[in-house]
Design a protein around this motif. Structure first.
Motif, PDB file in Angstrom:
ATOM      1  N   ALA A  72     -33.238 -76.306 -35.469  1.00  0.00           N
ATOM      2  CA  ALA A  72     -33.678 -75.191 -36.316  1.00  0.00           C
ATOM      3  C   ALA A  72     -34.618 -74.280 -35.542  1.00  0.00           C
ATOM      4  CB  ALA A  72     -34.401 -75.717 -37.550  1.00  0.00           C
ATOM      5  N   TYR A  73     -34.737 -73.067 -36.040  1.00  0.00           N
ATOM      6  CA  TYR A  73     -35.752 -72.132 -35.564  1.00  0.00           C
ATOM      7  C   TYR A  73     -36.748 -71.966 -36.696  1.00  0.00           C
ATOM      8  CZ  TYR A  73     -32.975 -71.145 -31.480  1.00  0.00           C
ATOM      9  OH  TYR A  73     -32.300 -71.270 -30.297  1.00  0.00           O
ATOM     10  N   VAL A  74     -38.028 -72.013 -36.368  1.00  0.00           N
ATOM     11  CA  VAL A  74     -39.076 -71.935 -37.372  1.00  0.00           C
ATOM     12  C   VAL A  74     -39.980 -70.752 -37.051  1.00  0.00           C
ATOM     13  CG1 VAL A  74     -41.032 -73.132 -38.451  1.00  0.00           C
ATOM     14  CG2 VAL A  74     -39.020 -74.445 -37.690  1.00  0.00           C
ATOM     15  N   GLU A  75     -40.051 -69.809 -38.000  1.00  0.00           N
ATOM     16  CA  GLU A  75     -41.014 -68.715 -37.892  1.00  0.00           C
ATOM     17  C   GLU A  75     -42.352 -69.245 -38.395  1.00  0.00           C
ATOM     18  OE1 GLU A  75     -39.644 -65.431 -40.245  1.00  0.00           O
ATOM     19  OE2 GLU A  75     -38.137 -64.858 -38.764  1.00  0.00           O
ATOM     20  N   VAL A  76     -43.410 -68.984 -37.638  1.00  0.00           N
ATOM     21  CA  VAL A  76     -44.743 -69.445 -38.009  1.00  0.00           C
ATOM     22  C   VAL A  76     -45.622 -68.229 -38.303  1.00  0.00           C
ATOM     23  CG1 VAL A  76     -46.803 -70.674 -37.201  1.00  0.00           C
ATOM     24  CG2 VAL A  76     -44.526 -71.522 -36.598  1.00  0.00           C
ATOM     25  N   TYR A  77     -46.270 -68.269 -39.448  1.00  0.00           N
ATOM     26  CA  TYR A  77     -47.184 -67.206 -39.883  1.00  0.00           C
ATOM     27  C   TYR A  77     -48.585 -67.809 -39.941  1.00  0.00           C
ATOM     28  CZ  TYR A  77     -42.906 -64.841 -41.268  1.00  0.00           C
ATOM     29  OH  TYR A  77     -41.659 -64.248 -41.252  1.00  0.00           O
ATOM     30  N   THR A  98     -38.805 -77.627 -28.565  1.00  0.00           N
ATOM     31  CA  THR A  98     -38.242 -77.457 -27.223  1.00  0.00           C
ATOM     32  C   THR A  98     -38.541 -76.092 -26.630  1.00  0.00           C
ATOM     33  OG1 THR A  98     -36.111 -76.722 -28.093  1.00  0.00           O
ATOM     34  CG2 THR A  98     -36.390 -79.100 -27.709  1.00  0.00           C
ATOM     35  N   ALA A  99     -38.937 -75.137 -27.469  1.00  0.00           N
ATOM     36  CA  ALA A  99     -39.338 -73.812 -26.988  1.00  0.00           C
ATOM     37  C   ALA A  99     -40.242 -73.189 -28.035  1.00  0.00           C
ATOM     38  CB  ALA A  99     -38.120 -72.925 -26.738  1.00  0.00           C
ATOM     39  N   ALA A 100     -41.182 -72.390 -27.588  1.00  0.00           N
ATOM     40  CA  ALA A 100     -42.099 -71.706 -28.498  1.00  0.00           C
ATOM     41  C   ALA A 100     -42.527 -70.406 -27.851  1.00  0.00           C
ATOM     42  CB  ALA A 100     -43.311 -72.593 -28.790  1.00  0.00           C
ATOM     43  N   MET A 101     -42.579 -69.367 -28.673  1.00  0.00           N
ATOM     44  CA  MET A 101     -42.977 -68.068 -28.145  1.00  0.00           C
ATOM     45  C   MET A 101     -43.655 -67.249 -29.222  1.00  0.00           C
ATOM     46  SD  MET A 101     -39.520 -68.453 -28.923  1.00  0.00           S
ATOM     47  CE  MET A 101     -38.888 -68.997 -27.402  1.00  0.00           C
ATOM     48  N   THR A 102     -44.568 -66.369 -28.810  1.00  0.00           N
ATOM     49  CA  THR A 102     -45.112 -65.392 -29.741  1.00  0.00           C
ATOM     50  C   THR A 102     -44.078 -64.285 -29.851  1.00  0.00           C
ATOM     51  OG1 THR A 102     -46.308 -64.287 -27.950  1.00  0.00           O
ATOM     52  CG2 THR A 102     -47.532 -65.925 -29.243  1.00  0.00           C
ATOM     53  N   VAL A 103     -44.042 -63.625 -31.009  1.00  0.00           N
ATOM     54  CA  VAL A 103     -43.000 -62.629 -31.261  1.00  0.00           C
ATOM     55  C   VAL A 103     -43.572 -61.405 -31.973  1.00  0.00           C
ATOM     56  CG1 VAL A 103     -41.111 -64.316 -31.371  1.00  0.00           C
ATOM     57  CG2 VAL A 103     -42.377 -63.757 -33.448  1.00  0.00           C
ATOM     58  N   THR A 104     -42.814 -60.325 -31.944  1.00  0.00           N
ATOM     59  CA  THR A 104     -43.163 -59.146 -32.722  1.00  0.00           C
ATOM     60  C   THR A 104     -42.596 -59.312 -34.121  1.00  0.00           C
ATOM     61  OG1 THR A 104     -41.147 -57.970 -32.085  1.00  0.00           O
ATOM     62  CG2 THR A 104     -43.095 -57.664 -30.680  1.00  0.00           C
ATOM     63  N   GLY A 105     -43.006 -58.446 -35.032  1.00  0.00           N
ATOM     64  CA  GLY A 105     -42.518 -58.526 -36.400  1.00  0.00           C
ATOM     65  C   GLY A 105     -43.525 -59.223 -37.284  1.00  0.00           C
ATOM     66  N   ALA A 107     -43.701 -62.502 -38.261  1.00  0.00           N
ATOM     67  CA  ALA A 107     -44.143 -63.833 -37.825  1.00  0.00           C
ATOM     68  C   ALA A 107     -45.039 -63.717 -36.598  1.00  0.00           C
ATOM     69  CB  ALA A 107     -42.940 -64.709 -37.505  1.00  0.00           C
ATOM     70  N   ASP A 108     -45.885 -64.726 -36.418  1.00  0.00           N
ATOM     71  CA  ASP A 108     -46.741 -64.781 -35.232  1.00  0.00           C
ATOM     72  C   ASP A 108     -46.068 -65.517 -34.087  1.00  0.00           C
ATOM     73  OD1 ASP A 108     -49.346 -63.591 -36.182  1.00  0.00           O
ATOM     74  OD2 ASP A 108     -49.029 -65.122 -37.723  1.00  0.00           O
ATOM     75  N   ALA A 109     -45.216 -66.485 -34.420  1.00  0.00           N
ATOM     76  CA  ALA A 109     -44.555 -67.283 -33.391  1.00  0.00           C
ATOM     77  C   ALA A 109     -43.190 -67.744 -33.885  1.00  0.00           C
ATOM     78  CB  ALA A 109     -45.414 -68.496 -33.029  1.00  0.00           C
ATOM     79  N   LEU A 110     -42.344 -68.115 -32.939  1.00  0.00           N
ATOM     80  CA  LEU A 110     -41.030 -68.665 -33.235  1.00  0.00           C
ATOM     81  C   LEU A 110     -40.895 -69.974 -32.469  1.00  0.00           C
ATOM     82  CD1 LEU A 110     -38.267 -68.168 -34.640  1.00  0.00           C
ATOM     83  CD2 LEU A 110     -37.523 -67.122 -32.484  1.00  0.00           C
ATOM     84  N   LEU A 111     -40.528 -71.034 -33.175  1.00  0.00           N
ATOM     85  CA  LEU A 111     -40.385 -72.356 -32.577  1.00  0.00           C
ATOM     86  C   LEU A 111     -38.926 -72.783 -32.621  1.00  0.00           C
ATOM     87  CD1 LEU A 111     -43.304 -74.164 -34.461  1.00  0.00           C
ATOM     88  CD2 LEU A 111     -43.441 -72.763 -32.383  1.00  0.00           C
ATOM     89  N   HIS A 112     -38.457 -73.375 -31.538  1.00  0.00           N
ATOM     90  CA  HIS A 112     -37.125 -73.977 -31.506  1.00  0.00           C
ATOM     91  C   HIS A 112     -37.351 -75.481 -31.639  1.00  0.00           C
ATOM     92  CE1 HIS A 112     -33.173 -74.840 -29.156  1.00  0.00           C
ATOM     93  NE2 HIS A 112     -32.994 -74.883 -30.458  1.00  0.00           N
ATOM     94  N   VAL A 113     -36.847 -76.061 -32.703  1.00  0.00           N
ATOM     95  CA  VAL A 113     -37.106 -77.472 -33.017  1.00  0.00           C
ATOM     96  C   VAL A 113     -35.802 -78.246 -32.995  1.00  0.00           C
ATOM     97  CG1 VAL A 113     -37.997 -79.061 -34.773  1.00  0.00           C
ATOM     98  CG2 VAL A 113     -39.078 -76.826 -34.461  1.00  0.00           C
ATOM     99  N   ARG A 114     -35.831 -79.412 -32.361  1.00  0.00           N
ATOM    100  CA  ARG A 114     -34.706 -80.351 -32.396  1.00  0.00           C
ATOM    101  C   ARG A 114     -35.215 -81.650 -33.016  1.00  0.00           C
ATOM    102  NH1 ARG A 114     -30.141 -78.669 -29.669  1.00  0.00           N
ATOM    103  NH2 ARG A 114     -30.477 -77.121 -28.048  1.00  0.00           N
ATOM    104  N   ALA A 115     -34.368 -82.244 -33.844  1.00  0.00           N
ATOM    105  CA  ALA A 115     -34.745 -83.486 -34.524  1.00  0.00           C
ATOM    106  C   ALA A 115     -33.527 -84.392 -34.623  1.00  0.00           C
ATOM    107  CB  ALA A 115     -35.285 -83.169 -35.919  1.00  0.00           C
TER     108      ALA A 115
END
Length: 171
Positions: A72-77, A98-105, A107-115
């Motif tokens: 999943a991708y998780v937008e973090v506010y 597995t990946a995390a970045m700050t983003v425009t728009g 949300a403050d960040a976007l996380l790539h999550v594997r489970a």
């Protein structure tokens, strides 16, 4: 990256392209394809590594082979302005991210999550939401990869270790 300026030419691009396609390609094979000796290719690869253009070599692994069956991708506010450094400290504590970045728009960040599965993803999401500066999250589950050869379709780390009693090692 090294501070000194380094010429980056068409041969360097061809070498990098060949290594990105298959990092196990020999210098001799690359040299034959682009018209250089194996020694010349090695010197160029060494220089590209030295200057930080090439940052490493990896294996791409099918995530499900490592136990990652849910993605999943998780937008973090965040509440207020959470500094990227603080976000980086938090996401490093989660082997499932597995990946995390700050983003425009919005949300403050976007996380790539594997489970392992949806239940495991939900546990990870609840742990993320417990961070004191996180206001909300919005998740999007991945159903399939339309470009299965893309780096995002591979896994960069192993699945969480199983601990005695059958439970996953969740931090």
């Amino acid at each position: 990256m090294n501070s000194r300026s380094t010429p980056f030419d068409d041969l360097d691009r061809k070498i990098i392209t060949a290594l990105m396609a298959n990092a196990r390609t020999s210098f001799a094979e690359i040299g034959t394809a682009i018209g250089l000796s194996a020694t010349a290719v090695k010197r160029r690869v060494d220089r590209l590594r030295e200057t930080g253009v090439i940052t490493g070599f990896t294996a791409t692994v099918k995530p499900s082979a490592l136990g990652w069956r849910t993605e999943a991708y998780v937008e973090v506010y965040c509440e207020g302005a959470a500094p990227p450094r603080r976000l980086a400290e938090v996401v490093r504590d989660y082997s499932e991210i597995t990946a995390a970045m700050t983003v425009t728009g919005g949300a403050d960040a976007l996380l790539h999550v594997r489970a392992r599965d949806v239940e495991h993803f939900e546990e990870v999401l609840e742990r993320i939401r417990q961070e004191p500066f996180i206001r909300k999250t919005i998740s999007v589950m991945v159903l399939s990869h339309l470009l299965p050869e893309s780096p995002e379709a591979g896994a960069g780390q192993p699945a969480p270790e199983e601990v005695p009693g059958g439970a996953a090692d969740v931090r």
